[in-house]
Design an enzyme around this catalytic site. Sequence first.
Site, PDB file in Angstrom:
ATOM      1  N   CYS A   6    -108.616   1.448 -15.057  1.00  0.00           N
ATOM      2  CA  CYS A   6    -108.714   0.671 -13.839  1.00  0.00           C
ATOM      3  C   CYS A   6    -110.069  -0.035 -13.850  1.00  0.00           C
ATOM      4  CB  CYS A   6    -108.618   1.487 -12.566  1.00  0.00           C
ATOM      5  SG  CYS A   6    -107.083   2.384 -12.396  1.00  0.00           S
ATOM      6  N   ARG A  43    -109.329  -2.828 -18.956  1.00  0.00           N
ATOM      7  CA  ARG A  43    -109.372  -1.463 -18.435  1.00  0.00           C
ATOM      8  C   ARG A  43    -108.032  -1.015 -17.854  1.00  0.00           C
ATOM      9  NH1 ARG A  43    -114.416   0.680 -17.662  1.00  0.00           N
ATOM     10  NH2 ARG A  43    -113.529   2.051 -16.107  1.00  0.00           N
ATOM     11  N   ASN A  66    -111.287   3.937  -9.107  1.00  0.00           N
ATOM     12  CA  ASN A  66    -111.012   4.175 -10.527  1.00  0.00           C
ATOM     13  C   ASN A  66    -111.277   5.646 -10.795  1.00  0.00           C
ATOM     14  OD1 ASN A  66    -113.106   3.652 -13.408  1.00  0.00           O
ATOM     15  ND2 ASN A  66    -110.967   4.208 -13.380  1.00  0.00           N
ATOM     16  N   GLY A  67    -110.293   6.353 -11.363  1.00  0.00           N
ATOM     17  CA  GLY A  67    -110.496   7.776 -11.660  1.00  0.00           C
ATOM     18  C   GLY A  67    -109.355   8.592 -11.118  1.00  0.00           C
ATOM     19  N   GLU A 120    -107.056   5.847 -39.199  1.00  0.00           N
ATOM     20  CA  GLU A 120    -107.427   4.693 -38.382  1.00  0.00           C
ATOM     21  C   GLU A 120    -106.436   3.542 -38.584  1.00  0.00           C
ATOM     22  OE1 GLU A 120    -109.141   4.158 -35.954  1.00  0.00           O
ATOM     23  OE2 GLU A 120    -109.564   2.024 -35.887  1.00  0.00           O
ATOM     24  N   LYS A 149    -104.231   1.908 -35.615  1.00  0.00           N
ATOM     25  CA  LYS A 149    -104.304   0.470 -35.279  1.00  0.00           C
ATOM     26  C   LYS A 149    -102.907  -0.129 -35.269  1.00  0.00           C
ATOM     27  CE  LYS A 149    -107.358   0.098 -33.992  1.00  0.00           C
ATOM     28  NZ  LYS A 149    -108.636   0.702 -33.656  1.00  0.00           N
ATOM     29  N   GLU A 173    -100.820   1.151 -32.206  1.00  0.00           N
ATOM     30  CA  GLU A 173    -101.235   0.763 -30.858  1.00  0.00           C
ATOM     31  C   GLU A 173    -101.058  -0.729 -30.568  1.00  0.00           C
ATOM     32  OE1 GLU A 173    -105.291   1.763 -29.819  1.00  0.00           O
ATOM     33  OE2 GLU A 173    -106.037   1.083 -31.745  1.00  0.00           O
ATOM     34  N   HIS A 192     -96.195  18.638 -49.325  1.00  0.00           N
ATOM     35  CA  HIS A 192     -95.916  19.816 -48.492  1.00  0.00           C
ATOM     36  C   HIS A 192     -95.013  19.479 -47.313  1.00  0.00           C
ATOM     37  CE1 HIS A 192     -98.768  22.084 -50.849  1.00  0.00           C
ATOM     38  NE2 HIS A 192     -99.656  21.119 -50.681  1.00  0.00           N
ATOM     39  N   LYS A 247    -109.108   0.293 -22.165  1.00  0.00           N
ATOM     40  CA  LYS A 247    -110.280   0.297 -23.044  1.00  0.00           C
ATOM     41  C   LYS A 247    -111.173   1.512 -22.814  1.00  0.00           C
ATOM     42  CE  LYS A 247    -112.945  -1.984 -25.980  1.00  0.00           C
ATOM     43  NZ  LYS A 247    -112.396  -2.039 -27.340  1.00  0.00           N
TER      44      LYS A 247
HETATM   45  C1  F6R Z   1    -108.287   2.757 -30.469  1.00  0.00           C
HETATM   46  C2  F6R Z   1    -109.194   2.966 -29.366  1.00  0.00           C
HETATM   47  C3  F6R Z   1    -109.256   4.318 -28.740  1.00  0.00           C
HETATM   48  C4  F6R Z   1    -110.723   4.685 -28.477  1.00  0.00           C
HETATM   49  C5  F6R Z   1    -110.808   6.005 -27.716  1.00  0.00           C
HETATM   50  C6  F6R Z   1    -112.245   6.444 -27.495  1.00  0.00           C
HETATM   51  O1  F6R Z   1    -108.326   1.450 -30.928  1.00  0.00           O
HETATM   52  O2  F6R Z   1    -109.870   2.061 -28.956  1.00  0.00           O
HETATM   53  O3  F6R Z   1    -108.647   5.272 -29.532  1.00  0.00           O
HETATM   54  O4  F6R Z   1    -111.389   4.776 -29.694  1.00  0.00           O
HETATM   55  O5  F6R Z   1    -110.185   5.876 -26.469  1.00  0.00           O
HETATM   56  O6  F6R Z   1    -112.963   5.476 -26.814  1.00  0.00           O
HETATM   57  P1  F6R Z   1    -114.551   5.485 -26.782  1.00  0.00           P
HETATM   58  O7  F6R Z   1    -115.044   5.150 -28.132  1.00  0.00           O
HETATM   59  O8  F6R Z   1    -114.928   4.478 -25.751  1.00  0.00           O
HETATM   60  O9  F6R Z   1    -114.949   6.880 -26.383  1.00  0.00           O
END
Ligand code: F6R
Length: 603
Positions: free
Chosen positions: A2, A27, A100-101, A476, A480, A483, A499, A598
Amino acid sequence: MCGIVGYAGQKNAQDILVDGLVRLEYRGYDSAGVAVIEDGTVSLARSVGKIAELRRQLAKGPLSGTTGIGHTRWATHGAPTWDNAHPHLDCQGKLALVHNGIIENHRLLREELVARGHIFHSETDSEVLVHLVEEQFRGDLAEAVRAAVRQAEGAFAIVAVHADVPEEIVGARLGSPLVAGVLPEAALLASDAPALLGHTRELCFLEDGDVIRLRPGSVELWGSDGKVKQVSFDTIPWDPLTAERGGYRHFMEKEIHEQPQAAADTLRDQLHSSEGLGFMEHELAELDQVVLLACGTSYHAGLVAEYLWEPLLGIPVRAEIASEFRYRCPYVGPKSLVVAISQSGETLDTLMAFREAKSRGARTVAVSNIVGSALVREADAALYTRAGLEIGVAASKTFTTQLVALLLLGLRLANARGRLSEEQLAAQLDELARAPGLISQALDTDKALQTLAQQYHGKSDCLYLARGLLYPLAMEGALKLKEISYIHAESYASGEMKHGPIALIDEKMPVVFLVSCCELYDKALGNMEEVRARRGDLIVLTDTDDPTVRKLSDNVIVLPKAPRPLVPIVYTVPLQLFAYHIARIRGTDVDQPRNLAKTVTVE
Ligand code: F6R
């Protein structure tokens, strides 16, 4: 999750609020809304979906007024509906609030409020706050907010306005970020700096327990004890233009291409910083372990550090998923060094795990991209990644800069512990300086990866395999892809494949295999043979143009050769580009993938 904004000034609040929300849309984007004080009451506009929808609505029925608040939602309690969208109003339509929260005791509070005659209009936990503030309001909004938040448990940032005090906005923070800017003619609050950078770069980051009242040209701040606090401002170096896409199709594409610069800025910043870590030499010499705490992509950066640091430091080093760490009574104490990695510095899982470690006496370092973030403020030492503003929800340049910062930190720790001489340190730093150039060379694979993406964008599954130092990169790469393209992707240490996961392999299964001449090359070749023998569709990323690999593979991407510690950085780039181009071709919302946010400020 949020995004919240507040504005009090002389201009039309609606436009400034919506502009701020657009900059915070990463967000959350399930619904959006603004509330503006007009002629002694609050006027409201809310819509389901993205901010573009809210804009359309406001174009038809604009709000006037120069004080207001706004919200872009990532739904937790209650579906993304009009009723559940923020801002929420009190019964008289005079008080509006955005949140937010999560309010953890919202059920109990709601029952009590309903028993006292309050009528609720949404299923959200947030709405209890507006009723609590309403009950407490006797002409002083800051006082009412302070009394209301005392009753709430959980993590939150809120901003409220009241028609009886039309020139002010009041904010409170506990666990979720809130940042303020004050100019002679305007006052602003927001979840994150990008919403304010077009107005000012002098920002005040609230601390947990803070309540703030802003009017144009004036600011009052109270701490968790209710006492007046000194207000301090940090200067944010980001240029507001960073928040534009330039010639790129998506922010993520731009941010992938900004990585050479981001890596160079991070290196320059760290190498020229005269500050040490602030620990005594004997503290570093006596460390019994290092624990790296993080989530998601940042956790993958931590795993790379685990592989590199353990032999370098000669003590146990482990990367831990922050959301698991806190609840399993981990072994950590005064001789442990805990490194929390978080681009936002506000991820609640990481923050809570970090606090758990700190409460057990661990020495702490934060690696973050955000000046003034909670982790940075609470850690004994902070190390900044200088990625600049990252708007794409999927992390790209913040990840590569984390790798750079962690490489540097590992070398400094090894040197401080007497395991790396000054000469060896200097030689390693020279190697590290090659990172920006190597990333640029890796970006040259862009065309080849576009072609590959054309070939594979229709697939529904994908496997990522690697060994050793490249295994976290396989994780990773898979993250990527899933997501941003919504293709199901899994990663395995390639030695583990036999395995179990090998059962998945047939001619329809694309297998992205990462192999480097620096890392268990022959073993990796053996694992590739195993995939080939089951007719798996092999896409190999390699730094050796080896005919054996070409014979085994359906597609090969050749990357520049790098010194071993830089290999993960180089391999990150094609993995990002592959996921990006597949997502782009599939037409997904690359910068704001569904269900994601984010900054994740809920547990
Ligand atoms: C993936 C991504 C998330 C963040 C995770 C931690 O692309 O962006 O997996 O890496 O939510 O976020 P931070 O680094 O802000 O703690």
